[in-house]
Design a protein around this motif. Structure first.
Motif, PDB file in Angstrom:
ATOM      1  N   ASP A  27      55.177  72.350  34.295  1.00 32.20           N
ATOM      2  CA  ASP A  27      55.430  72.296  32.864  1.00 32.20           C
ATOM      3  C   ASP A  27      54.674  71.063  32.356  1.00 32.20           C
ATOM      4  O   ASP A  27      54.305  70.187  33.146  1.00 32.20           O
ATOM      5  N   ASP A  50      55.229  69.033  28.841  1.00 29.14           N
ATOM      6  CA  ASP A  50      56.004  68.008  28.151  1.00 29.14           C
ATOM      7  C   ASP A  50      57.220  67.595  28.979  1.00 29.14           C
ATOM      8  O   ASP A  50      58.080  68.422  29.283  1.00 29.14           O
ATOM      9  N   GLU A  66      59.783  71.413  36.489  1.00 24.12           N
ATOM     10  CA  GLU A  66      60.338  71.573  35.145  1.00 24.12           C
ATOM     11  C   GLU A  66      61.302  70.446  34.782  1.00 24.12           C
ATOM     12  O   GLU A  66      62.033  69.951  35.634  1.00 24.12           O
ATOM     13  N   ASP A  67      61.333  70.096  33.484  1.00 23.47           N
ATOM     14  CA  ASP A  67      62.318  69.110  33.021  1.00 23.47           C
ATOM     15  C   ASP A  67      63.370  69.741  32.106  1.00 23.47           C
ATOM     16  O   ASP A  67      64.257  69.034  31.631  1.00 23.47           O
TER      17      ASP A  67
HETATM   18 MG    MG Z   1      59.156  70.237  29.414  1.00 22.93          MG
END
Ligand code: MG
Ligand code: BG6
Length: 219
Positions: free
Chosen positions: A10, A12, A170-171
């Motif tokens: 991902d 951002d 992923e965040d």
């Molecule tokens: Mg993100």
């Protein structure tokens, strides 16, 4: 040990610390509309497309607007975001990313991007990272926003690797759900991401082998 043939990042909040700029831009827009917008609201919007994010905010404020006005608001948010992300010093590659990508390149593991952002290519160019990617799938290439797995499935297909051999980073809750629905092993980056197969506060100092060793598929 999982046989990883490709990794999908991902953007951002995983590669670059732009999540705070998206938050600030949505908050400024919500303020103008006199709709409360908190950090908890922002958590719900991480990984979510621009249009779905606006719809969330409008729903919260019980505001019904025509599509021309919605387009204007999205343009305004994006202008605010670009203003914040404009200077090179305001977008930093997060710690640990470059060494991990070096390790992947050395091990002939492909690198893909799976982002909901339509600004992804611009940000990757600014960071001088774009040449490291074997494939880029972003907000311009998908019809369904995370938690739908479309973005990751398209990236995996472009690299000709099946999801079970593609490790996603992923965040966002929406992104972890998207990866799991698509059949991908997923690493959470940040806090409160226990549903991922492994999660780390930061990727700083971690090796790919170390990360793979921590994956837990029991849930
Ligand atoms: Mg993100
Ligand atoms: C995601 C971000 O990567 O992209 C969201 O987590 C953002 O916060 C979404 O809203 C869409 O980004 P953009 O740049 O197309 O408005």
């Amino acid at each position: 040990m999982l046989n990883v043939k490709a990794c999908i990042f991902d953007l951002d909040g995983v590669i670059v610390d732009t999540a705070r700029h998206h938050f600030a831009a949505w908050q400024a827009l919500a303020n103008e509309l006199v709709i409360p917008f908190t950090e908890e609201d922002n958590e719900q919007l991480k990984g979510v497309s621009r249009v779905d994010s606006l719809e969330y905010i409008l729903r919260k404020g019980n505001l019904i607007l025509d599509s021309a006005t919605k387009l204007q608001l999205m343009d305004k948010k994006n202008a605010l975001y670009l203003g914040l992300a404009e200077s090179t010093t305001s977008v930093d590659v997060l710690d640990g990313i470059v060494p991990l990508m070096d390790e992947m390149a050395d091990s002939k593991i492909q690198i893909g991007l799976g982002s909901s952002s339509k600004n992804a290519r611009m940000i990757l160019k600014k960071l001088d990272l774009i040449h490291r990617f074997d494939t880029i799938v972003d907000g311009n290439n998908i019809t369904l926003s995370k938690p739908d797995p479309e973005v990751f499935l398209k990236a995996a297909k472009a690299m000709d690797v099946s999801p079970e051999h593609c490790l996603v980073f992923e965040d966002a809750q929406s992104g972890i759900e998207a990866a799991k629905t698509g059949g991908f092993p997923v690493v959470g980056v940040g806090s409160g991401l226990e549903t991922a197969h492994a999660s780390f506060e930061s990727l700083n100092g971690l090796s790919l082998e170390g990360i793979i060793g921590k994956l837990d598929f029991s849930q």
